[in-house]
Design a protein around this motif. Structure first.
Motif, PDB file in Angstrom:
ATOM      1  N   LEU A   1     101.509  60.669 114.841  1.00  0.00           N
ATOM      2  CA  LEU A   1     101.725  59.354 115.452  1.00  0.00           C
ATOM      3  C   LEU A   1     100.697  58.995 116.520  1.00  0.00           C
ATOM      4  N   LEU A   2     100.236  59.998 117.291  1.00  0.00           N
ATOM      5  CA  LEU A   2      99.394  59.717 118.456  1.00  0.00           C
ATOM      6  C   LEU A   2      98.018  60.352 118.412  1.00  0.00           C
ATOM      7  N   GLY A   3      97.895  61.473 117.716  1.00  0.00           N
ATOM      8  CA  GLY A   3      96.633  62.205 117.720  1.00  0.00           C
ATOM      9  C   GLY A   3      96.762  63.507 118.497  1.00  0.00           C
ATOM     10  N   GLY A   4      95.969  64.496 118.116  1.00  0.00           N
ATOM     11  CA  GLY A   4      96.052  65.829 118.695  1.00  0.00           C
ATOM     12  C   GLY A   4      95.979  65.924 120.212  1.00  0.00           C
ATOM     13  N   PRO A   5      95.030  65.213 120.872  1.00  0.00           N
ATOM     14  CA  PRO A   5      94.894  65.361 122.330  1.00  0.00           C
ATOM     15  C   PRO A   5      96.124  64.952 123.130  1.00  0.00           C
ATOM     16  N   TYR A   6      97.045  64.230 122.533  1.00  0.00           N
ATOM     17  CA  TYR A   6      98.198  63.709 123.271  1.00  0.00           C
ATOM     18  C   TYR A   6      99.460  64.539 123.078  1.00  0.00           C
ATOM     19  N   VAL A   7      99.404  65.527 122.193  1.00  0.00           N
ATOM     20  CA  VAL A   7     100.614  66.256 121.823  1.00  0.00           C
ATOM     21  C   VAL A   7     101.217  66.997 123.005  1.00  0.00           C
TER      22      VAL A   7
ATOM     23  N   THR B   1     111.523  52.856 119.503  1.00  0.00           N
ATOM     24  CA  THR B   1     111.406  53.377 120.864  1.00  0.00           C
ATOM     25  C   THR B   1     110.828  54.779 120.878  1.00  0.00           C
ATOM     26  N   GLU B   2     111.233  55.605 119.935  1.00  0.00           N
ATOM     27  CA  GLU B   2     110.884  57.022 119.981  1.00  0.00           C
ATOM     28  C   GLU B   2     109.552  57.363 119.329  1.00  0.00           C
ATOM     29  N   VAL B   3     108.994  56.492 118.519  1.00  0.00           N
ATOM     30  CA  VAL B   3     107.703  56.807 117.893  1.00  0.00           C
ATOM     31  C   VAL B   3     106.558  55.961 118.426  1.00  0.00           C
ATOM     32  N   SER B   4     106.836  54.992 119.316  1.00  0.00           N
ATOM     33  CA  SER B   4     105.794  54.083 119.801  1.00  0.00           C
ATOM     34  C   SER B   4     105.123  54.626 121.048  1.00  0.00           C
ATOM     35  N   PRO B   5     103.811  54.462 121.177  1.00  0.00           N
ATOM     36  CA  PRO B   5     103.156  54.707 122.473  1.00  0.00           C
ATOM     37  C   PRO B   5     103.714  53.745 123.514  1.00  0.00           C
ATOM     38  N   ALA B   6     103.854  54.205 124.756  1.00  0.00           N
ATOM     39  CA  ALA B   6     104.521  53.398 125.785  1.00  0.00           C
ATOM     40  C   ALA B   6     103.850  52.043 125.989  1.00  0.00           C
ATOM     41  N   TYR B   7     102.520  51.982 125.872  1.00  0.00           N
ATOM     42  CA  TYR B   7     101.805  50.746 126.215  1.00  0.00           C
ATOM     43  C   TYR B   7     101.966  49.646 125.174  1.00  0.00           C
ATOM     44  N   VAL B   8     102.470  49.979 123.967  1.00  0.00           N
ATOM     45  CA  VAL B   8     102.716  48.944 122.953  1.00  0.00           C
ATOM     46  C   VAL B   8     104.166  48.943 122.479  1.00  0.00           C
TER      47      VAL B   8
ATOM     48  N   TRP C   1      96.913  52.591 118.616  1.00  0.00           N
ATOM     49  CA  TRP C   1      98.122  51.998 118.039  1.00  0.00           C
ATOM     50  C   TRP C   1      98.110  52.062 116.513  1.00  0.00           C
ATOM     51  N   GLN C   2      96.921  52.248 115.934  1.00  0.00           N
ATOM     52  CA  GLN C   2      96.807  52.209 114.478  1.00  0.00           C
ATOM     53  C   GLN C   2      97.484  53.402 113.805  1.00  0.00           C
ATOM     54  N   ARG C   3      97.650  54.494 114.538  1.00  0.00           N
ATOM     55  CA  ARG C   3      98.307  55.662 113.950  1.00  0.00           C
ATOM     56  C   ARG C   3      99.809  55.408 113.735  1.00  0.00           C
ATOM     57  N   SER C   4     100.447  54.815 114.713  1.00  0.00           N
ATOM     58  CA  SER C   4     101.899  54.633 114.654  1.00  0.00           C
ATOM     59  C   SER C   4     102.312  53.348 113.948  1.00  0.00           C
ATOM     60  N   PHE C   5     101.417  52.371 113.858  1.00  0.00           N
ATOM     61  CA  PHE C   5     101.802  51.062 113.323  1.00  0.00           C
ATOM     62  C   PHE C   5     102.317  51.107 111.884  1.00  0.00           C
ATOM     63  N   PRO C   6     101.706  51.861 110.959  1.00  0.00           N
ATOM     64  CA  PRO C   6     102.248  51.890 109.588  1.00  0.00           C
ATOM     65  C   PRO C   6     103.701  52.372 109.541  1.00  0.00           C
ATOM     66  N   HIS C   7     104.061  53.313 110.404  1.00  0.00           N
ATOM     67  CA  HIS C   7     105.434  53.819 110.434  1.00  0.00           C
ATOM     68  C   HIS C   7     106.388  52.743 110.955  1.00  0.00           C
TER      69      HIS C   7
END
Length: 456
Positions: A251-257, A167-174, A46-52
């Motif tokens: 926003l999420l990291g390479g493995p999730y792209v 909605t569009e930049v958040s990971p679903a779980y948070v 969550w730390q990647r997307s939180f600043p945005h």
């Protein structure tokens, strides 16, 4: 800075779409090691997307601040600008913002879909900076009203764009937790306006400082958006697949792209621009979700935080809404009872205050923050911006009518009947949510779209 990625639209052409989806699906949720064994990579940090998200919530802070800035300063403004005692003029200073917000909400979809989410935030901030400056330097009533109109336009653009962006930049779980951050920011903005406005009654001209102060967070929003991620959903819809991948990595990291791109590919086409017209939202394939969204916002206003922050992703949106509106039924019932002849005058104040506190608690915890996030999750990507624009327009119209008519209705029909009417709307909201609202907790946006919309 934004133009450094090449357009890879051809990668996502319809002719290769199925192969792309299959390739992505094999890697979604896992990463391949050199020996070929798959490994579950779990949820992104969550730390990647939180600043945005934090930058985006500045628009909600400004929303709350602009609503509250006239509470402590209206009397001084009316004295200095020469309309003291004119209740119509004082009402216009308050309500002109709502009229501007209605106009801004109508154009928010065109702006968000036309220039992107982060540019829409900057336009919202620019409108508020101009409006704040005009209000702070106003010499008469008309100057103040014009400034309030500009501010209201920014207020109308901000909330729907913030809901889209979160909605569009958040990971679903948070996503639920992040969505409640916007409501908390509104409350902080309102509290900030009340705090800054405290010296207004004792200090001549202090109200001008209060208006200038809101230009500071607006400027910060405009500047910091330059370094924030654009919505990958918007980029992909515009055919800018390579940039969407880059933003997902940020926003999420390479493995999730690849997994996220696969999800987008299932419901969006990178070579197709959204051509849905506003009138199409009122009938046909999408009319049900737009009706649900508009009705939720109307019931939210007619029904008269931090709890949502912790529980929206644990208990779910639907459970919180039902619990919140049910609590508000009880709260309005207490208010109505306190105004009836069944209660002695010594107990009337306890019931009234208790009902008011319960209403504020239940509204602020769930019914306030949940609809904005829930609706932006429910709408499919191709209509999300326009549908949010329609629902927010309904929100502002109902908000304006309630604010305009409340005191008149209180005088005409009395508190018992009025509070009973509000309690009835709360009960209707419980029934409506239970029957129509889909639980979206933990689901991807594409899963929600599939569950809500019948096949075309």
């Amino acid at each position: 800075m934004r133009g450094r990625y090449v357009d890879a639209n051809s990668i996502y052409k319809r002719s290769t779409r199925d192969n792309t989806i299959n390739a992505y699906d094999k890697e979604q949720g896992s990463v391949r090691l050199p020996n070929g064994v798959g490994k579950d990579i779990g949820n992104p940090s969550w730390q990647r997307s939180f600043p945005h998200i934090l930058v985006a919530t500045l628009s909600s802070f400004l929303f709350g601040y602009r609503l509250g800035v006239v509470n402590e300063t209206l009397e001084n403004i009316s004295h200095d600008l020469g309309f003291h005692g004119n209740t119509m003029a004082e009402g216009l200073v308050v309500s002109t913002c709502l009229g501007g917000a209605f106009v801004g909400s109508l154009f928010s979809a065109l702006i968000a879909d036309g220039v992107g989410r982060w540019r829409a935030f900057q336009l919202c901030a620019l409108s508020m900076i101009i409006g704040s400056s005009m209000s702070a330097t106003a010499k008469n009533l008309w100057g103040m009203l014009l400034g309030r109109l500009f501010v209201g336009t920014g207020m109308g653009i901000g909330p729907p764009v913030a809901a889209l962006y979160v909605t569009e930049v958040s990971p679903a779980y948070v996503r639920g937790t992040y969505g409640s951050c916007t409501q908390i920011a509104k409350c902080l903005g309102l509290m900030g306006a009340l705090f800054i406005g405290c010296p207004a009654k004792e200090t001549e001209g202090w109200w001008r400082i209060c208006f200038w102060a809101s230009a500071v967070p607006a400027t910060i929003l405009a500047l910091f958006m330059e370094f924030s991620a654009e919505s990958p959903h918007w980029l992909f819809k515009r055919g800018r697949g390579a940039e969407a991948e880059a933003e997902f990595e940020k926003l999420l990291g390479g493995p999730y792209v690849k997994g996220e791109m696969a999800e987008l590919s299932k419901s969006e086409r990178g070579d197709e621009i959204d051509t849905v017209k506003f009138l199409e939202l009122l009938y046909g394939h999408h009319h049900k979700v737009v009706f649900i969204g508009s009705t939720l916002f109307a019931l939210q206003q007619l029904s008269g935080s931090f709890v949502a922050l912790f529980f929206m992703d644990k208990l779910g949106r639907k459970v919180l809404l039902i619990g919140s509106f049910s609590g508000m039924v009880v709260a309005m019932g207490l208010q109505a009872t306190s105004a009836s002849s069944l209660v002695s005058s010594s107990n009337e104040v306890y019931l009234s205050v208790g009902g008011m506190l319960l209403f504020v608690l239940t509204f602020a915890s769930d019914a306030g923050p949940v609809p904005g996030l829930l609706l932006s999750e429910m709408f499919p990507g191709r209509i999300r911006a326009k549908a949010m624009s329609v629902c927010m327009a309904v929100h502002w119209v109902i908000n304006f009518c309630v604010g305009l008519l409340f005191l008149w209705l209180l005088e005409q029909i009395g508190p018992f009947v009025l509070n009973t009417i509000f309690a009835t709307f709360c009960l209707l909201a419980v029934i409506f949510v239970k029957k129509n609202v889909l639980e979206t907790k933990g689901k991807s946006l594409q899963e929600i779209e599939i569950a809500l919309l019948p096949p075309e």
